[in-house]
Design an enzyme around this catalytic site. Structure first.
Site, PDB file in Angstrom:
ATOM      1  N   ASP A  82      53.286 -24.981  46.487  1.00 17.63           N
ATOM      2  CA  ASP A  82      52.019 -24.996  45.618  1.00 17.63           C
ATOM      3  C   ASP A  82      50.749 -24.755  46.578  1.00 17.63           C
ATOM      4  OD1 ASP A  82      50.499 -24.914  43.536  1.00 17.63           O
ATOM      5  OD2 ASP A  82      50.078 -27.182  43.023  1.00 17.63           O
ATOM      6  N   HIS A 208      46.785 -23.867  36.564  1.00 15.28           N
ATOM      7  CA  HIS A 208      46.600 -25.687  36.938  1.00 15.28           C
ATOM      8  C   HIS A 208      45.713 -26.201  36.473  1.00 15.28           C
ATOM      9  CE1 HIS A 208      48.936 -23.546  41.013  1.00 15.28           C
ATOM     10  NE2 HIS A 208      48.350 -22.766  40.180  1.00 15.28           N
ATOM     11  N   ALA A 210      46.407 -29.453  34.080  1.00 14.45           N
ATOM     12  CA  ALA A 210      46.555 -29.214  33.036  1.00 14.45           C
ATOM     13  C   ALA A 210      46.618 -31.142  33.016  1.00 14.45           C
ATOM     14  CB  ALA A 210      48.278 -29.330  32.531  1.00 14.45           C
ATOM     15  N   SER A 211      46.678 -31.565  34.043  1.00 12.36           N
ATOM     16  CA  SER A 211      47.264 -33.310  33.870  1.00 12.36           C
ATOM     17  C   SER A 211      45.692 -33.751  32.766  1.00 12.36           C
ATOM     18  CB  SER A 211      47.139 -34.114  34.924  1.00 12.36           C
ATOM     19  OG  SER A 211      48.432 -33.840  36.140  1.00 12.36           O
ATOM     20  N   ASN A 230      50.928 -26.021  35.039  1.00 12.94           N
ATOM     21  CA  ASN A 230      51.141 -27.013  36.262  1.00 12.94           C
ATOM     22  C   ASN A 230      50.848 -28.567  35.538  1.00 12.94           C
ATOM     23  OD1 ASN A 230      51.865 -24.684  37.396  1.00 12.94           O
ATOM     24  ND2 ASN A 230      50.744 -25.004  39.031  1.00 12.94           N
TER      25      ASN A 230
END
EC number: 4.1.2.40
Length: 284
Positions: A82, A208, A210-211, A230
């Site tokens: 990553d 990317h 996505a939290s 991600n």
């Protein structure tokens, strides 16, 4: 072979309308959580690590542990680099058994980004290693990479088409309003931009940051072409939060078996939720 390229699983996700989760791991325990949970739910899985993670834990150790867990659960997975920025570093890790990489040249001018990514694609495709690259820039922090919000740039749809054609990448990470880290306010994703990119690009698209995204946003993004999601920060917070809580309540605790169990359980709940959001349970 239990350590596989991400190419086939992302193409299948693209064809069937779900997304593959990429979970950032850091050590034995976090690897155990994501592999065991994905195996229980029969979900495709990408195990991701930043340069800092591989430096901390050792690329050989991560690949070996991931391979052993995958074998014991009879669950093939991709070990993914990553946000890697150097071809030499990627070559070393491919030689160690990694079969999925992300080359991040998004901080370079467009032409230089293409040149760097093309050099990585030319090398990696010789070894059946899938390559993801990023166009546009996400704000926030990932490992030692810090991008101020004012420097974040959305992906231009027409540039995305040219970028994919000239590099030959297998998947494209796009910037449509997400950020690394946790959000201080609810993000507003540019779904119209995502649609325009999807119309011009035929490779799987990657989200990317996505939290903390609402489930409705993840679901909609997948319906519009996102094939890989991600998640990093949300996992770390769950794990470390449960760990700190246990040690606060048990100040004399010294046995890792005891305090790692609640940390892993908390992280497992996040992994289960992400798999549900991605719609990939039973898709292995």
């Amino acid at each position: 072979m239990f350590i596989i390229s991400g190419r086939t699983m992302l193409k299948k996700a693209q064809q069937e309308g779900y997304a593959v989760p990429a979970f950032n791991i850091h050590n034995l325990e976090t690897l155990q959580v994501v592999v065991e949970t994905a195996a229980e739910l029969r979900s495709p899985l990408i195990v991701a690590g930043t340069p800092g993670t591989f430096s901390y834990a050792g690329v050989g150790n991560i690949v070996a542990i991931a391979a052993e867990l995958a074998k014991s659960w009879n669950h093939p997975l991709a070990v993914h680099l990553d946000h890697h920025e150097k071809l030499a570093d990627i070559k070393m890790k491919v030689a160690a058994g990694v079969r999925s990489v992300m080359i991040d040249g998004s901080h370079f001018p467009f032409a230089d980004n293409i040149a760097l990514v093309k050099s990585v694609v030319d090398y990696c495709h010789r070894y059946d290693v899938s390559v993801e690259a990023e166009l546009g820039r996400l704000g926030g922090q990932e490992d030692d990479l810090i991008v101020d919000g004012k420097d974040a740039l959305y992906t231009h749809p027409e540039q995305a088409r040219e970028f994919v054609e000239k590099t030959g990448i297998d998947s494209l990470a796009i910037a449509i309003g997400t950020a690394h880290g946790l959000y201080t306010a609810e993000p507003k994703l540019d779904f119209e931009r995502l649609t325009e990119i999807r119309q011009r690009v035929d490779v799987p698209l990657v989200l990317h940051g996505a939290s903390g995204l609402p489930t409705r946003d993840i679901t909609r993004a997948i319906s519009l072409g996102i094939c890989k999601v991600n998640v990093a920060t949300e996992l770390k917070i769950a794990f470390s939060g449960a760990l700190k809580n246990y040690l606060t309540q048990h100040a004399e605790a010294s046995d890792p078996h005891h305090y790692m169990i609640p940390a892993k359980a908390a992280m497992k709940e996040v992994v289960r939720k992400v798999i549900a959001d991605c719609g990939c349970e039973g898709k292995l």
